[in-house]
Write a protein that holds these residues in place. Structure first.
Motif, short mmCIF file in Angstrom:
data_model
loop_
_atom_site.label_atom_id
_atom_site.label_comp_id
_atom_site.label_asym_id
_atom_site.label_seq_id
_atom_site.Cartn_x
_atom_site.Cartn_y
_atom_site.Cartn_z
N TYR A 179 -18.25 14.44 -18.58
CA TYR A 179 -17.41 14.48 -19.78
C TYR A 179 -17.63 15.73 -20.63
CZ TYR A 179 -15.97 10.02 -18.16
OH TYR A 179 -15.43 9.03 -17.36
N ARG A 180 -18.60 16.54 -20.24
CA ARG A 180 -18.82 17.81 -20.93
C ARG A 180 -17.77 18.85 -20.53
NH1 ARG A 180 -22.01 22.61 -20.49
NH2 ARG A 180 -22.30 22.29 -18.27
N ILE A 181 -17.19 18.64 -19.34
CA ILE A 181 -16.33 19.66 -18.77
C ILE A 181 -15.05 19.89 -19.58
CG2 ILE A 181 -14.91 20.17 -16.75
CD1 ILE A 181 -17.22 19.13 -15.07
N LYS A 182 -14.63 18.85 -20.25
CA LYS A 182 -13.42 18.99 -21.06
C LYS A 182 -13.56 20.08 -22.13
CE LYS A 182 -9.97 16.58 -23.67
NZ LYS A 182 -9.55 15.47 -24.47
N ASP A 183 -14.77 20.28 -22.60
CA ASP A 183 -15.00 21.26 -23.65
C ASP A 183 -15.21 22.67 -23.13
OD1 ASP A 183 -14.91 19.20 -25.55
OD2 ASP A 183 -17.01 18.70 -25.16
N LEU A 184 -15.27 22.83 -21.82
CA LEU A 184 -15.50 24.17 -21.26
C LEU A 184 -14.18 24.87 -21.00
CD1 LEU A 184 -18.24 23.30 -18.59
CD2 LEU A 184 -18.58 24.19 -20.90
N PRO A 185 -14.20 26.21 -21.03
CA PRO A 185 -13.02 26.95 -20.59
C PRO A 185 -12.76 26.68 -19.11
CG PRO A 185 -14.62 28.40 -21.65
CD PRO A 185 -15.28 27.08 -21.49
N SER A 191 -16.45 26.21 -12.20
CA SER A 191 -17.73 26.51 -11.55
C SER A 191 -18.70 25.33 -11.68
CB SER A 191 -18.34 27.81 -12.07
OG SER A 191 -18.58 27.72 -13.44
N GLU A 192 -18.58 24.56 -12.75
CA GLU A 192 -19.38 23.33 -12.86
C GLU A 192 -18.96 22.33 -11.79
OE1 GLU A 192 -22.10 22.09 -14.87
OE2 GLU A 192 -22.19 24.29 -14.78
N LEU A 193 -17.66 22.07 -11.69
CA LEU A 193 -17.17 21.05 -10.76
C LEU A 193 -17.47 21.40 -9.31
CD1 LEU A 193 -13.76 20.09 -12.41
CD2 LEU A 193 -15.70 18.55 -12.02
N THR A 194 -17.40 22.68 -8.98
CA THR A 194 -17.62 23.07 -7.58
C THR A 194 -19.10 22.99 -7.18
OG1 THR A 194 -17.58 25.41 -8.23
CG2 THR A 194 -15.55 24.48 -7.34
N PHE A 212 -8.63 17.13 -17.31
CA PHE A 212 -9.30 17.93 -18.35
C PHE A 212 -8.38 18.89 -19.10
CE2 PHE A 212 -13.17 16.90 -15.70
CZ PHE A 212 -13.73 16.05 -16.65
N GLU A 213 -7.09 18.63 -19.01
CA GLU A 213 -6.16 19.34 -19.90
C GLU A 213 -6.02 20.83 -19.63
OE1 GLU A 213 -4.95 17.70 -23.01
OE2 GLU A 213 -5.99 15.82 -22.62
N LYS A 214 -6.49 21.27 -18.46
CA LYS A 214 -6.39 22.71 -18.18
C LYS A 214 -5.05 23.00 -17.50
CE LYS A 214 -10.59 22.96 -19.67
NZ LYS A 214 -10.75 23.05 -21.13
N LEU A 215 -4.03 23.17 -18.31
CA LEU A 215 -2.68 23.34 -17.75
C LEU A 215 -2.51 24.71 -17.09
CD1 LEU A 215 -0.37 21.59 -20.37
CD2 LEU A 215 -1.76 20.62 -18.55
N GLU A 216 -3.50 25.58 -17.28
CA GLU A 216 -3.47 26.87 -16.58
C GLU A 216 -4.04 26.77 -15.17
OE1 GLU A 216 -5.55 25.90 -18.94
OE2 GLU A 216 -7.22 27.31 -19.25
#
Length: 303
Positions: A179-185, A191-194, A212-216
DNA sequence: CTCCAGGCTTACG
DNA sequence: CGTAAGCATGGA
């Protein structure tokens, strides 16, 4: 039961386009989200919902807060994507729960959608909680962390089984803080997930986009590779096979912009429509009225 | 029978 | 570095 007024929303496209695996359609759509059953049906601009979950949750889940005028105008760079926006108008991304999303896409690697759905359903039936007759919550990390490999065999996950059990243990004992990943760019999140076994760029991109809302993010799988080569092939001609997916993703981020994740879903759904005949409620075909834009017809798989 | 499915890991030059 | 086999399972 309650009703929500919507615009630029199409429930069938949203739930059929392949981003989620647990919704089923009869007269109503039925799904299990965050441990609760949701039944939903669209009548014109109204979304009918029968669930314990409240209006705000549903609004948020279906991303009804997204400004589709703005998103469409940003990604609408040419007539290929433009015709898909027209054809599938109202298809929204969904805000998925990160844990279920991550496990689902770890299941997706080198697998068929039909089998992914079956495996997820079996995991829920075996290790989830029965909410009401026949409907089960997705198992928690703690529940899956207690499962051993032989107990998982009935879920038919094949070589993915140890990956999922390891992941469950890591999340359950907080070795991995999902749940920390949402706050990361975006890049740092990826790189965390991989770092997770069984998660490469594509699966990380799916989780970043859907949970995680990363629409890019622009996940490139076999379908996206196929359709992007077909319509935008000149932009990565000569790129080596081992680099082609990364090359497509970089191109798409630049070309479609910060909402390219939305473009990805429309392109994905279009290609899915060419290869899957089940559970597709969209009109049968794709750019038939825009023959000018079809290139490379020779590469079209035969029907 | 072979080939593919919302890929990723590992082994080998 | 880069490339390619191997991976469970099910369906075409």
């Amino acid at each position: 039961m309650y009703r929500i007024n919507t615009s630029d929303f199409n429930l069938n496209h949203t739930l059929s386009c392949g981003q989620v695996f647990r919704w089923e359609k009869n007269d109503w759509w039925t799904g299990v989200v965050n441990g609760e059953v949701i039944r939903a049906k669209q009548e014109g601009n109204e979304l009918l919902v029968d669930s314990i979950l409240d209006k705000n949750f549903i609004w948020h889940y279906f991303r009804l807060d997204d400004d589709m005028d703005r998103i469409y105008s940003e990604i609408n760079r040419d007539e290929v994507i433009g015709s898909l926006i027209e054809k599938y108008r109202g298809l929204r991304l969904i805000r998925q729960e990160p844990w279920e999303c991550l496990v689902s896409y770890v299941c997706s690697s080198n697998n068929a959608i039909r089998n992914i759905k079956k495996s997820i359903k079996r995991m829920s039936e075996c290790f989830g909680r029965e909410i009401e007759r026949g409907y089960y919550s997705f198992p928690t990390p703690e529940a899956l962390a207690e499962v051993n490999i032989s107990e998982m065999e009935q879920c038919r996950l094949g070589f993915r089984t140890p990956r999922i059990l390891n992941l469950a243990r890591m999340v359950a004992n907080r070795e991995f803080d999902l749940y920390r990943i949402k706050d990361l760019p975006y890049r740092e999140g990826r790189s965390e997930l991989t770092r997770i076994e069984g998660v490469g760029n594509k699966i990380a991109d799916c989780v970043l986009l859907f949970a995680f809302e990363k629409l890019e993010s622009f996940p490139v799988d076999t379908h996206i590779e196929h359709i992007m080569k077909r319509y935008y092939g000149e932009h990565f001609k000569g790129v080596k096979k081992s680099k082609i997916r990364e090359s497509i993703a970089e191109f798409a981020r630049e070309y479609f912009g910060g909402y390219c994740g939305y473009a990805q879903e429309y392109l994905y759904y279009a290609d899915l429509g060419q290869h899957e005949t089940i559970n597709l409620l969209s009109k049968p075909l794709f750019l038939e009225s825009h023959g000018d834009f079809r290139r490379d017809r020779g590469s079209v798989r035969k029907a």
